[in-house]
Design a protein around this motif. Structure first.
Motif, mmCIF file in Angstrom:
data_model
loop_
_atom_site.group_PDB
_atom_site.id
_atom_site.type_symbol
_atom_site.label_atom_id
_atom_site.label_comp_id
_atom_site.label_asym_id
_atom_site.label_seq_id
_atom_site.Cartn_x
_atom_site.Cartn_y
_atom_site.Cartn_z
ATOM 1 N N VAL A 163 0.835 -1.199 0.000
ATOM 2 C CA VAL A 163 0.000 0.000 0.000
ATOM 3 C C VAL A 163 0.867 1.245 0.000
ATOM 4 N N LEU A 164 1.915 1.179 0.788
ATOM 5 C CA LEU A 164 2.805 2.327 0.840
ATOM 6 C C LEU A 164 3.433 2.595 -0.518
ATOM 7 N N GLU A 165 3.864 1.546 -1.154
ATOM 8 C CA GLU A 165 4.489 1.724 -2.465
ATOM 9 C C GLU A 165 3.490 2.303 -3.455
ATOM 10 N N ALA A 166 2.311 1.780 -3.395
ATOM 11 C CA ALA A 166 1.283 2.298 -4.297
ATOM 12 C C ALA A 166 1.002 3.760 -4.024
ATOM 13 N N THR A 167 0.960 4.075 -2.752
ATOM 14 C CA THR A 167 0.711 5.467 -2.396
ATOM 15 C C THR A 167 1.820 6.369 -2.911
ATOM 16 N N CYS A 168 3.026 5.898 -2.717
ATOM 17 C CA CYS A 168 4.161 6.694 -3.180
ATOM 18 C C CYS A 168 4.118 6.869 -4.701
ATOM 19 N N GLU A 169 3.728 5.835 -5.369
ATOM 20 C CA GLU A 169 3.633 5.958 -6.812
ATOM 21 C C GLU A 169 2.592 7.000 -7.210
ATOM 22 N N CYS A 170 1.518 6.954 -6.506
ATOM 23 C CA CYS A 170 0.477 7.952 -6.785
ATOM 24 C C CYS A 170 1.005 9.360 -6.568
ATOM 25 N N LEU A 171 1.745 9.513 -5.473
ATOM 26 C CA LEU A 171 2.267 10.840 -5.156
ATOM 27 C C LEU A 171 3.291 11.261 -6.202
ATOM 28 N N GLY A 225 -3.999 12.782 0.474
ATOM 29 C CA GLY A 225 -5.269 12.673 1.208
ATOM 30 C C GLY A 225 -6.199 11.663 0.558
ATOM 31 N N HIS A 226 -6.212 11.706 -0.758
ATOM 32 C CA HIS A 226 -7.052 10.728 -1.448
ATOM 33 C C HIS A 226 -6.598 9.309 -1.159
ATOM 34 N N CYS A 227 -5.297 9.145 -1.158
ATOM 35 C CA CYS A 227 -4.778 7.805 -0.860
ATOM 36 C C CYS A 227 -5.212 7.343 0.535
ATOM 37 N N LEU A 228 -5.075 8.242 1.448
ATOM 38 C CA LEU A 228 -5.483 7.873 2.801
ATOM 39 C C LEU A 228 -6.959 7.523 2.866
ATOM 40 N N MET A 229 -7.723 8.305 2.182
ATOM 41 C CA MET A 229 -9.151 8.027 2.192
ATOM 42 C C MET A 229 -9.445 6.662 1.591
#
Length: 804
Positions: free
Chosen positions: A748-756, A782-786
């Motif tokens: 999830v973290l990696e995906a989030t980082c990719e999004c960012l 924020g979207h990722c967190l949501m």
DNA sequence: GAGTTTGAAACT
DNA sequence: CAGTTTCAAACTC
């Protein structure tokens, strides 16, 4: 911790009651054997009821040290003993400076008798007489009120003993006994008489005309104690050695002013409340016994016609973090001897699990010990003796599970004095009721000190420490009682070879037959070494063949107790020496200089051990010949107007600016004291106003703060992590769903980082300003967190539906 | 860990 | 008592 001024003390009645120290002490538990973990009302522990952790918090709460617990703990530490319902008579003694090995001491080994009432205590006084002094124990306020010794009874007892009666002067002794612990664990303080009939013993001592005044510092009992001695239900308790700490402060050491005066700005530090004019320190002495509530406390108050006068003096107690309140009362002595200008004021204060012994010592104080053989008295004692000048941090080592060692602490000495006492073989109360006459005959004292002598009076249990049994000498060094079979290590007669060294006997203090001692019949054994012997079960003392275990002893001495043995660790984690050429028999060697055997050291060709006791003794003598103060603490109290502590000789630094550990003043072990006028240093920067010194101190403080902060942060983090684990694990295991953050996996973290990163690229491609880029990234985050939270909630709901 | 520096202890 | 040497710890690299 309060300090009561001498002025106030002078107003106090003879029966001093210290209510402050015990005002918040709960009543003792009938069953004092168990640890009484009483949650503190004022420190409620929040409980989390929504998680199973709650129960654990409860447990933690119950284990949280309450004030009372802490006090009791500290008390135990101070006493080196424990008490409980099944621990009727623990003994610990803080026999401070009163315990002077005067000639009278030779006859002062008293047999103490106990009764079963809270009043009417039997006194065995100095082996010369047994006095019955009325005193009361207030269970309500945990106080023991000691009345004056019944002189008539004392006289009678003395007469029955064939000794001239000596009556303790009313004003000569004042005793304050206060328990910090539970009320059911009264404390018995024994005020040894340092005086004695001059003709009864050898005359080593001095200051015979001095009067002593005794002050007793609150010492509490503790229930969390392990029984050690099984005899007559008396059980000693083990003390956590690591938590014992004795501190001696404000020691006054005569300092030569012959050195050229250097104009060093030295700020007077006199925050310890010491009265400059007060040259005589009160001596706190006492043997503290903790007993079961209903038991009679026996006070063995050695008669002392030579009580040293002590003028009122404030007792400075180190401001350690003390959860418990301790009041130290100093008593002004109307009978103070003006000539006696030194002061020794050792106070054992229980602080949490630490014992803080505050000692003000100055001149040599004679010491007299009495040896109670009472049933209720535990054979193990920690004795604090005020004495030779010089301050020193000392530690009272609890002799865990070794009931037959009495530790004596000598203020001004860095050495541990250990008295070996006989394990009470006849522990029944009936046998213990030894008439005073008998006690005088049987419990024979030993005179071990001369002048400034600090010497322990070891009594060796025949069955326990065979090695310590001395070779019989002509003048009956061995005293055997029908009750305890005490044996004296020290011969009553002087040993020509070593007797001169007694006055400054440095290292260690227990005289024991030297395996390799040749014609020297006794070895000077570091107290901790004896302790080690005591604590090491593998040292087979059952052998009756004299000293076959010399090798074994040495082996034990070589055991890695340096920093490992509880007692050793507690007292002084000493670095192993690395001597190569000195054979560890010169003051170069820290071990030798501190009166210790080398132990777990890296030295070569070491002679600082029991096997080379002859050489060792010779070296000691040589050092003493060269400098009688060689083994005395170097840090003492400065003159009036100067710092409380200063190096007795002063340093001679030339290049270090006295701001490195080369400098003995600055050196860590010297507590970074400032240089004084007696120093001969060049370019000294170790004075109060020195900017360099301030910088160093600030750096040190900052470093310390950082360490503390880091420690606190780590602790907090660990606590939070464990708390999270505690919260999460049960939830997961219960199948009730996972908390949202548990979904933040690596993927999830990696995906989030990719999004960012993608968002950042977008912003970059769009040539957005940095602020806008950051906004976009944060928005995406924020979207990722949501999404994570949403997924978690969905998964939780799904899981719940499945479970249903 | 080896080498250097330092000052107390020991020696002269 | 002063100067020198010895020694081991403290310090530096």
């Amino acid at each position: 911790m309060d300090v009561v001024s001498p002025e106030l003390n002078s107003l106090l009645p003879d029966e001093i009651m210290d209510t402050e120290a015990v005002e918040d002490i709960p009543q003792s538990q009938p069953d004092g054997s168990a640890v009484q973990s009483v949650p503190s009302d004022d420190a409620p522990v929040p409980m989390e009821t929504d998680t199973p952790v709650a129960s654990e918090h409860l447990s933690l709460c119950s284990n949280a040290p309450s004030a009372e617990h802490t006090k009791a703990l500290a008390t135990v530490a101070a006493l080196g003993i424990g008490s409980g319902s099944q621990l009727p008579a623990s003994i610990s003694s803080t026999l401070p400076s009163l315990l002077t090995f005067k000639p009278a001491t030779a006859a002062s080994m008293a047999t103490t008798k106990t009764t079963d009432s809270l009043s009417g205590t039997s006194f065995s006084t100095g082996g010369l007489q047994r006095l019955t002094a009325p005193f009361t124990i207030s269970a309500a306020n945990h106080q023991i009120i000691l009345n004056k010794v019944a002189s008539s009874q004392a006289t009678e007892a003395a007469k029955s003993a064939g000794i001239s009666p000596q009556i303790i002067k009313q004003e000569g002794q004042k005793l304050l006994v206060t328990t910090i612990g539970k009320s059911g664990q009264p404390i018995v303080l024994q005020l040894p008489h340092t005086g004695g009939k001059p003709g009864l013993s050898q005359t080593f001592g001095e200051n015979k005309s001095q009067a002593q005044q005794y002050k007793v510092v609150t010492i509490g009992g503790r229930s969390e104690l392990k029984p050690i001695v099984g005899g007559a239900g008396n059980q000693l308790t083990t003390l956590q050695a690591q938590q014992l700490k004795t501190v001696q402060i404000a020691t006054k050491t005569p300092v030569s002013s012959a050195a050229p005066i250097k104009f060093i700005i030295t700020k007077t530090v006199n925050s310890k409340g010491l009265c400059p004019q007060t040259s005589v320190s009160p001596v706190i002495a006492g043997r503290v016994l903790t007993q079961a509530p209903s038991r009679t406390i026996t006070l063995s108050e050695p008669h002392n016609s030579n009580l040293q006068s002590i003028s009122g003096k404030k007792i400075a107690i180190s401001p350690l973090k003390t959860p418990s309140k301790v009041t130290v009362v100093s008593v002004a002595s109307p009978t103070s001897n003006a000539s006696h200008k030194s002061l020794t004021l050792p106070v054992s204060v229980a602080l949490g699990q630490q014992i803080l012994t505050v000692q003000q010592s100055a001149s040599p104080v004679k010491l007299t010990t009495s040896h109670p053989t009472t049933q209720n008295i535990k054979p193990m004692q920690s004795v604090t003796m005020g004495g030779v000048g010089g301050s020193q941090f000392k530690t009272i080592i609890p002799l865990a599970s070794q009931p037959n060692v009495q530790q004596i602490q000598v203020p001004g000495s860095r050495f541990h004095y250990v008295r070996l006492v006989t394990a009470t073989t006849a522990s029944s109360s009936g046998h213990l009721s030894v008439p005073s006459t008998s006690s005088i005959q049987t419990a024979k004292p030993m005179v071990v000190s001369t002048g400034a002598v600090r010497m322990s009076v070891p009594i060796v249990p025949a069955q326990t420490i065979k090695q310590m049994v001395p070779k019989p000498l002509t003048s009956a060094p061995m005293m055997t009682t029908t009750q305890t079979q005490q044996r004296l290590i020290m011969p009553a007669t002087p040993l020509p070879q070593i007797q001169p060294n007694f006055t400054n006997l440095p290292p260690g203090t227990v005289l024991t037959p030297a395996p390799g001692g040749g014609n020297v019949g006794y070895a000077v054994v570091p107290a901790q070494y004896v302790t080690q012997l005591q604590q090491t079960p593998f040292v087979t003392l059952a052998s009756s063949s004299g000293f076959p275990a010399s090798t074994g002893i040495q082996t034990q001495a070589r055991l890695p107790i340096n920093g490992l043995s509880p007692a050793e660790t507690t007292s002084r984690p000493r670095k192993p020496c690395n001597c190569t050429k000195s054979q560890c028999l010169k003051l170069y060697c820290d071990c030798f200089a501190n009166g210790e055997f080398c132990n777990n050291c890296n030295c070569n060709n070491c002679f600082n051990n029991l096997e080379h006791e002859t050489e060792r003794l010779k070296a000691i003598k040589t050092c003493l010949d060269r400098n009688p103060e060689a083994f005395k603490p170097k840090i003492g109290k400065g003159k009036e107007g100067e710092s409380d502590r200063r190096h007795s000789k002063g340093c001679n630094c030339k290049r270090s600016g006295c701001l490195k550990n080369y400098c003995e003043c600055y050196e860590a072990k010297a507590a970074k004291i400032m240089c004084s006028s007696i120093c001969k240093c060049i370019g000294c920067k170790n004075f109060e106003e020195s900017p360099e010194r301030k910088t160093l101190m600030h750096l040190a403080d900052a470093a310390e703060v950082r360490v503390l902060q880091q420690t606190a942060a780590k602790t907090k983090l660990s606590s939070q992590i464990s708390d999270l684990l505690m919260r999460t694990t049960p939830v997961i295991s219960s199948g009730g769903g996972r908390l949202p953050y548990t979904f933040v996996t690596k993927e999830v973290l990696e995906a989030t980082c990719e999004c960012l990163m993608e968002q950042a690229k977008k912003a970059e491609q769009a040539h957005q300003p940095q602020v806008e880029a950051e906004r976009m990234i944060l928005e995406e985050f924020g979207h990722c967190l949501m999404r994570i939270i949403s997924s978690a909630g969905k998964a939780k709901a799904d899981c719940a539906s499945i479970n249903c």
